[in-house]
Motif scaffolding. Structure first.
Motif, PDB file in Angstrom:
ATOM      1  N   UNK A  18      -5.742   0.941  10.343  1.00 24.78           N
ATOM      2  CA  UNK A  18      -5.241   0.756   8.979  1.00 24.78           C
ATOM      3  C   UNK A  18      -4.930  -0.705   8.695  1.00 24.78           C
ATOM      4  N   UNK A  19      -4.424  -1.415   9.684  1.00 22.72           N
ATOM      5  CA  UNK A  19      -4.123  -2.838   9.494  1.00 22.72           C
ATOM      6  C   UNK A  19      -5.386  -3.644   9.213  1.00 22.72           C
ATOM      7  N   UNK A  20      -6.449  -3.364   9.967  1.00 22.59           N
ATOM      8  CA  UNK A  20      -7.722  -4.059   9.725  1.00 22.59           C
ATOM      9  C   UNK A  20      -8.286  -3.653   8.370  1.00 22.59           C
ATOM     10  N   UNK A  21      -8.174  -2.390   8.049  1.00 20.97           N
ATOM     11  CA  UNK A  21      -8.658  -1.884   6.761  1.00 20.97           C
ATOM     12  C   UNK A  21      -7.985  -2.635   5.610  1.00 20.97           C
ATOM     13  N   UNK A  22      -6.673  -2.804   5.716  1.00 16.59           N
ATOM     14  CA  UNK A  22      -5.930  -3.501   4.664  1.00 16.59           C
ATOM     15  C   UNK A  22      -6.263  -4.984   4.599  1.00 16.59           C
ATOM     16  N   UNK A  23      -6.351  -5.635   5.762  1.00 15.86           N
ATOM     17  CA  UNK A  23      -6.552  -7.080   5.770  1.00 15.86           C
ATOM     18  C   UNK A  23      -7.969  -7.472   5.384  1.00 15.86           C
ATOM     19  N   UNK A  54       0.836  -1.202   0.000  1.00 15.40           N
ATOM     20  CA  UNK A  54       0.000   0.000   0.000  1.00 15.40           C
ATOM     21  C   UNK A  54       0.871   1.253   0.000  1.00 15.40           C
ATOM     22  N   UNK A  55       0.259   2.343  -0.437  1.00 13.94           N
ATOM     23  CA  UNK A  55       0.904   3.643  -0.339  1.00 13.94           C
ATOM     24  C   UNK A  55       0.215   4.421   0.779  1.00 13.94           C
ATOM     25  N   UNK A  56       1.010   4.878   1.738  1.00 16.27           N
ATOM     26  CA  UNK A  56       0.486   5.524   2.939  1.00 16.27           C
ATOM     27  C   UNK A  56       1.084   6.921   3.074  1.00 16.27           C
ATOM     28  N   UNK A  68     -10.583  -5.081   4.021  1.00 19.14           N
ATOM     29  CA  UNK A  68     -11.378  -4.247   3.109  1.00 19.14           C
ATOM     30  C   UNK A  68     -10.617  -3.770   1.865  1.00 19.14           C
ATOM     31  N   UNK A  69      -9.336  -3.489   1.987  1.00 24.00           N
ATOM     32  CA  UNK A  69      -8.571  -2.959   0.843  1.00 24.00           C
ATOM     33  C   UNK A  69      -7.583  -3.990   0.327  1.00 24.00           C
ATOM     34  N   UNK A  70      -8.002  -5.235   0.314  1.00 25.16           N
ATOM     35  CA  UNK A  70      -7.064  -6.312  -0.023  1.00 25.16           C
ATOM     36  C   UNK A  70      -6.444  -6.131  -1.403  1.00 25.16           C
TER      37      UNK A  70
END
Length: 339
Positions: A328-333, A3-5, A335-337
């Motif tokens: 952000x970790x939950x979001x990535x794992x 991801x880009x953060x 929702x934003x896979x």
């Protein structure tokens, strides 16, 4: 593919911690960008073993950025969070601006991670107040066991919660006392060195301060609207680490031993509770740690089904930067896979 953060407010206390924690937790980012106002453009900040040059928020294109971690204050969030979100970048905002917006999830992952799903309404997720965040981590598992009716909390909040300038003020006032110089107060309403100040944020019509109101309103939004909560929030001469004395009244019986066992198994919590000298945690010992520490668990015999406990956490971490990155970790794992 990572991801880009973007870290917005990268030169502040919380921004520094966000960069530290992203590196420590090996967040799955291919690129991390440090952003701040134009006056900070070109400054250097640390990110793990790298050094990042700060870019100006005003000139930055978020269209290819996945997540913006914002810790730049309410006015900046009000102006920029919707603009950033409109470019398809999910904003996780540390200010109070969006916390009570019904279309913006207010999240502590150990408490209500499922609420993150609502981010799609505005592409914004709110981080709670630092004093609320650590408290609800402790309340959640106890509420599930015995159902909380009422909470009375007194906070002992470090000066870092008011920013770097307040930390500098504590230092300079303390030094002034030792060398017999005049005490100068600019950031806080009273002398903070060797003193405590029962005033955080602005006063409201009913006599509560905004900080006290936030604890009540945010607990209801994240945990249970039926919980009654009253708070007294106090600034203390500690650089980092918030402490709280929490009195809880439950609908159902719960012993101190049961509470201790429940909290030991709960995510994000470390119980250090020995009834002896040094058998508890103080702010100095929690600095730099991810956990919320619970000590002094005991029955309150003055009410039916009552407990007291002592709650300590690094406010720059769990109260702000760490919580945002956990979101952000939950979001990535979930929702934003990315493939």
């Amino acid at each position: 593919m990572g991801y880009k953060v973007a870290v917005v407010g990268a030169t502040g206390n919380v921004g520094h911690e966000m960069l530290n924690i992203l590196a420590e937790r090996k967040f799955p980012a291919d690129e991390v960008v440090a952003l701040a106002s134009r006056r900070s453009q070109g400054k250097e900040v640390s990110f793990g073993d790298k050094t990042l040059k700060v870019k100006a928020l005003e000139n930055y294109d978020f269209s290819d950025t996945d997540i913006a971690l914002m810790s730049a204050g309410g006015s900046v969030a009000e102006e920029w969070a919707p603009k950033i979100a409109a470019q398809g970048c999910v904003v996780i905002d540390n200010s109070s601006k969006f916390r009570m917006d019904p279309d913006v999830p207010l999240v502590v992952p150990e408490v209500n991670a499922e609420a993150i799903a609502g981010y799609t309404k505005k592409n914004i997720i709110a981080n709670p107040n630092c004093s609320t965040a650590q408290m609800v981590v402790a309340l959640k598992p106890l509420h599930e066991k015995a159902t909380i009716k009422r909470v009375v909390v007194s906070t002992y909040q470090s000066v870092s919660g008011a920013g770097k300038a307040a930390m500098d003020e504590l230092f300079t006032q303390t030094r002034a006392i030792y060398v017999n110089d005049p005490i100068v107060k600019e950031q806080l309403t009273k002398q903070i060195a060797f003193n405590v100040i029962p005033h955080i944020d602005v006063f409201m019509e009913d006599g509560d301060t905004k900080e006290e109101w936030k604890m009540m309103a945010e607990t209801k939004k994240m945990l249970d609207p039926k919980i009654k909560l009253t708070a007294t929030c106090v600034r203390v001469p500690v650089f980092v680490g918030h402490s709280e004395a929490v009195n809880i009244e439950f609908e159902n019986p719960i012993s101190d031993d049961e509470a201790r066992d429940i909290l030991r198994e709960a995510p994000g919590i470390l119980v250090v509770d020995k009834r002896e000298d040094e058998g508890y945690v103080t702010p100095v010992e929690c600095v730099g740690d991810y956990a919320t520490f619970i000590s002094r668990i005991r029955v309150d015999p003055t009410v039916e089904n009552g407990l007291n406990l002592w709650c300590v956490s690094d406010n720059l971490r769990k109260g702000a930067a760490l919580n945002a990155i956990q979101i952000a970790e939950v979001l990535c794992s979930d929702y934003l896979k990315k493939a």
